[in-house]
Motif scaffolding. Structure first.
Motif, mmCIF file in Angstrom:
data_model
loop_
_atom_site.group_PDB
_atom_site.id
_atom_site.type_symbol
_atom_site.label_atom_id
_atom_site.label_comp_id
_atom_site.label_asym_id
_atom_site.label_seq_id
_atom_site.Cartn_x
_atom_site.Cartn_y
_atom_site.Cartn_z
ATOM 1 N N HIS A 1 46.802 95.099 -122.669
ATOM 2 C CA HIS A 1 48.157 94.897 -122.150
ATOM 3 C C HIS A 1 49.199 95.110 -123.250
ATOM 4 C CE1 HIS A 1 51.347 93.085 -119.690
ATOM 5 N NE2 HIS A 1 51.710 92.431 -120.777
ATOM 6 N N TRP A 2 48.881 94.692 -124.472
ATOM 7 C CA TRP A 2 49.785 94.896 -125.597
ATOM 8 C C TRP A 2 49.283 96.067 -126.445
ATOM 9 C CZ3 TRP A 2 48.321 89.771 -124.387
ATOM 10 C CH2 TRP A 2 49.362 88.969 -123.892
ATOM 11 N N ALA A 3 50.174 96.908 -126.834
ATOM 12 C CA ALA A 3 49.803 98.020 -127.708
ATOM 13 C C ALA A 3 49.444 97.490 -129.088
ATOM 14 C CB ALA A 3 50.962 99.012 -127.813
ATOM 15 N N ILE A 4 48.393 98.024 -129.661
ATOM 16 C CA ILE A 4 47.985 97.624 -131.008
ATOM 17 C C ILE A 4 48.947 98.246 -132.008
ATOM 18 C CG2 ILE A 4 46.178 97.824 -132.756
ATOM 19 C CD1 ILE A 4 44.125 97.661 -130.503
ATOM 20 N N GLN A 5 49.607 97.401 -132.779
ATOM 21 C CA GLN A 5 50.664 97.858 -133.673
ATOM 22 C C GLN A 5 50.195 98.137 -135.096
ATOM 23 O OE1 GLN A 5 52.872 94.249 -132.433
ATOM 24 N NE2 GLN A 5 54.630 95.613 -132.155
ATOM 25 N N ALA A 6 49.058 97.590 -135.474
ATOM 26 C CA ALA A 6 48.512 97.819 -136.816
ATOM 27 C C ALA A 6 47.064 97.376 -136.809
ATOM 28 C CB ALA A 6 49.308 97.044 -137.872
ATOM 29 N N GLN A 7 46.320 97.798 -137.811
ATOM 30 C CA GLN A 7 44.928 97.372 -137.896
ATOM 31 C C GLN A 7 44.531 97.112 -139.339
ATOM 32 O OE1 GLN A 7 42.475 100.522 -136.255
ATOM 33 N NE2 GLN A 7 42.153 101.430 -138.260
ATOM 34 N N CYS A 8 43.526 96.268 -139.485
ATOM 35 C CA CYS A 8 42.985 95.920 -140.800
ATOM 36 C C CYS A 8 41.498 96.243 -140.774
ATOM 37 C CB CYS A 8 43.215 94.439 -141.091
ATOM 38 S SG CYS A 8 42.540 93.870 -142.664
ATOM 39 N N ASP A 9 41.087 97.192 -141.577
ATOM 40 C CA ASP A 9 39.693 97.632 -141.596
ATOM 41 C C ASP A 9 38.954 96.945 -142.753
ATOM 42 O OD1 ASP A 9 37.285 98.882 -141.373
ATOM 43 O OD2 ASP A 9 38.090 100.928 -141.434
ATOM 44 N N LEU A 10 38.061 96.039 -142.409
ATOM 45 C CA LEU A 10 37.278 95.307 -143.405
ATOM 46 C C LEU A 10 35.870 95.862 -143.523
ATOM 47 C CD1 LEU A 10 38.299 91.685 -142.312
ATOM 48 C CD2 LEU A 10 39.437 93.161 -143.981
ATOM 49 N N HIS A 11 35.585 96.870 -142.756
ATOM 50 C CA HIS A 11 34.227 97.411 -142.691
ATOM 51 C C HIS A 11 33.760 97.864 -144.072
ATOM 52 C CE1 HIS A 11 31.177 100.598 -141.778
ATOM 53 N NE2 HIS A 11 30.769 99.648 -140.962
ATOM 54 N N GLY A 12 32.616 97.391 -144.491
ATOM 55 C CA GLY A 12 32.030 97.790 -145.770
ATOM 56 C C GLY A 12 32.444 96.936 -146.949
ATOM 57 N N LEU A 13 33.376 95.979 -146.761
ATOM 58 C CA LEU A 13 33.823 95.126 -147.867
ATOM 59 C C LEU A 13 32.910 93.919 -148.033
ATOM 60 C CD1 LEU A 13 37.702 95.010 -147.364
ATOM 61 C CD2 LEU A 13 36.399 96.459 -148.927
ATOM 62 N N ARG B 1 53.047 91.711 -133.073
ATOM 63 C CA ARG B 1 52.444 90.751 -132.141
ATOM 64 C C ARG B 1 50.969 91.010 -131.879
ATOM 65 N NH1 ARG B 1 55.040 87.686 -128.727
ATOM 66 N NH2 ARG B 1 53.047 86.597 -128.881
ATOM 67 N N CYS B 2 50.566 92.271 -131.819
ATOM 68 C CA CYS B 2 49.186 92.596 -131.465
ATOM 69 C C CYS B 2 48.591 93.520 -132.523
ATOM 70 C CB CYS B 2 49.123 93.249 -130.087
ATOM 71 S SG CYS B 2 47.438 93.530 -129.480
ATOM 72 N N VAL B 3 47.490 93.088 -133.138
ATOM 73 C CA VAL B 3 46.850 93.874 -134.193
ATOM 74 C C VAL B 3 45.338 93.896 -133.951
ATOM 75 C CG1 VAL B 3 48.647 93.330 -135.891
ATOM 76 C CG2 VAL B 3 46.624 91.865 -135.728
ATOM 77 N N ARG B 4 44.690 94.790 -134.652
ATOM 78 C CA ARG B 4 43.229 94.892 -134.556
ATOM 79 C C ARG B 4 42.613 94.646 -135.922
ATOM 80 N NH1 ARG B 4 41.148 100.346 -132.169
ATOM 81 N NH2 ARG B 4 42.347 101.108 -133.961
ATOM 82 N N VAL B 5 41.519 93.887 -135.924
ATOM 83 C CA VAL B 5 40.764 93.619 -137.154
ATOM 84 C C VAL B 5 39.364 94.174 -136.965
ATOM 85 C CG1 VAL B 5 39.871 91.858 -138.713
ATOM 86 C CG2 VAL B 5 42.115 91.544 -137.643
ATOM 87 N N ARG C 1 20.487 94.254 -140.751
ATOM 88 C CA ARG C 1 21.392 94.778 -139.723
ATOM 89 C C ARG C 1 22.156 93.655 -139.022
ATOM 90 N NH1 ARG C 1 20.492 100.015 -138.539
ATOM 91 N NH2 ARG C 1 21.311 99.826 -136.415
ATOM 92 N N GLU C 2 22.419 92.581 -139.772
ATOM 93 C CA GLU C 2 23.197 91.466 -139.241
ATOM 94 C C GLU C 2 24.662 91.636 -139.650
ATOM 95 O OE1 GLU C 2 22.416 88.956 -137.278
ATOM 96 O OE2 GLU C 2 20.343 89.653 -137.073
ATOM 97 N N PRO C 3 25.591 91.464 -138.732
ATOM 98 C CA PRO C 3 27.029 91.614 -139.042
ATOM 99 C C PRO C 3 27.543 90.425 -139.856
ATOM 100 C CG PRO C 3 26.749 90.924 -136.772
ATOM 101 C CD PRO C 3 25.367 91.159 -137.307
ATOM 102 N N VAL C 4 27.495 90.537 -141.187
ATOM 103 C CA VAL C 4 27.859 89.430 -142.069
ATOM 104 C C VAL C 4 29.307 89.008 -141.874
ATOM 105 C CG1 VAL C 4 28.080 88.694 -144.474
ATOM 106 C CG2 VAL C 4 26.161 90.143 -143.773
ATOM 107 N N LEU C 5 30.206 89.980 -141.778
ATOM 108 C CA LEU C 5 31.632 89.655 -141.700
ATOM 109 C C LEU C 5 32.068 89.177 -140.318
ATOM 110 C CD1 LEU C 5 33.427 92.436 -143.787
ATOM 111 C CD2 LEU C 5 33.052 90.047 -144.390
ATOM 112 N N LYS C 6 31.311 89.464 -139.309
ATOM 113 C CA LYS C 6 31.744 89.167 -137.950
ATOM 114 C C LYS C 6 32.075 87.682 -137.768
ATOM 115 C CE LYS C 6 30.447 90.027 -133.143
ATOM 116 N NZ LYS C 6 29.436 90.666 -132.255
ATOM 117 N N GLY C 7 31.148 86.805 -138.143
ATOM 118 C CA GLY C 7 31.386 85.367 -138.023
ATOM 119 C C GLY C 7 32.442 84.875 -138.995
#
Length: 204
Positions: A110-122, A144-148, A159-165
């Motif tokens: 519903h809200w457009a994503i205005q920015a994102q933060c890519d933590l993948h691989g950190l 107001r609306c961002v993606r992480v 193959r466990e997503p360490v950063l997810k939690g």
């Protein structure tokens, strides 16, 4: 009468002579003093403004503010987030004042994503610092609306997503985060979260 006038005249001449003698003596003393000590600079006029008083030592207010901000932004790895997450067809989080309809809108884009933060691989600590800085900048920019993006863990041991939690726990600790939900497949699916940030008073 003439004698009295003559006496008065003589007295006046005597006083004038004494005054001239005192003036000449003072002038000789002044010249002798100047020859002894060299050129003399007159003292400042006492009616001039007084020099400014030394300023007190500056207080480290900016450093104190920075330290306070760091403490406010500190994200703990030991924060228990599980009891704050809700689930239906996927885990999500919302503040008590946020309705379920908001979560549904997040999932539907519903809200457009205005920015994102890519933590993948950190690693954990760099990821935490980047996320805190990203949220701070997004808040200042009025987003107001961002993606992480935390990744799906395919490159992690086991193959466990360490950063997810960790990312979920960090987001819950930030007061500007009003809600978040797993991103749609088109927006990253299991490897990303869509986050709703608090709006400014009177804003959108």
């Amino acid at each position: 009468m003439q004698r009295a006038i003559a006496e008065l005249r003589a007295e006046a001449e005597r006083r004038e002579a004494e005054a001239r003698a005192r003036a000449e003596a003072a002038d000789r003393e002044r010249r002798a003093f100047e020859l002894a000590v060299g050129p003399v600079t007159p003292l400042p006029d006492p009616n001039l403004a007084r020099p400014k008083r030394p300023r007190p030592e500056p207080l480290p207010r900016q450093r104190e503010a920075d330290e306070k901000r760091v403490m406010q932004e500190a994200l703990s790895d030991d924060f228990d987030v599980e009891n704050l997450l809700e689930t239906d067809d996927g885990l999500f989080f919302r503040r008590p004042e946020v309705g379920l309809d908001v979560v549904h809108k997040l999932r539907r884009g519903h809200w457009a994503i205005q920015a994102q933060c890519d933590l993948h691989g950190l690693q954990r600590d760099p990821a935490r610092e980047r996320l805190a800085g990203f949220l701070r900048d997004a808040r200042r920019a009025g987003l107001r609306c961002v993606r992480v993006i935390h990744g799906k863990g395919h490159g992690s041991p086991g193959r466990e997503p360490v950063l997810k939690g960790k990312v979920r726990s960090w987001l819950v600790q930030k007061q500007e985060v009003m809600a978040f939900a797993q991103a749609s497949a088109a927006e990253g699916g299991h490897g990303a979260l869509v986050v709703l940030l608090k709006g400014e008073p009177g804003g959108r």
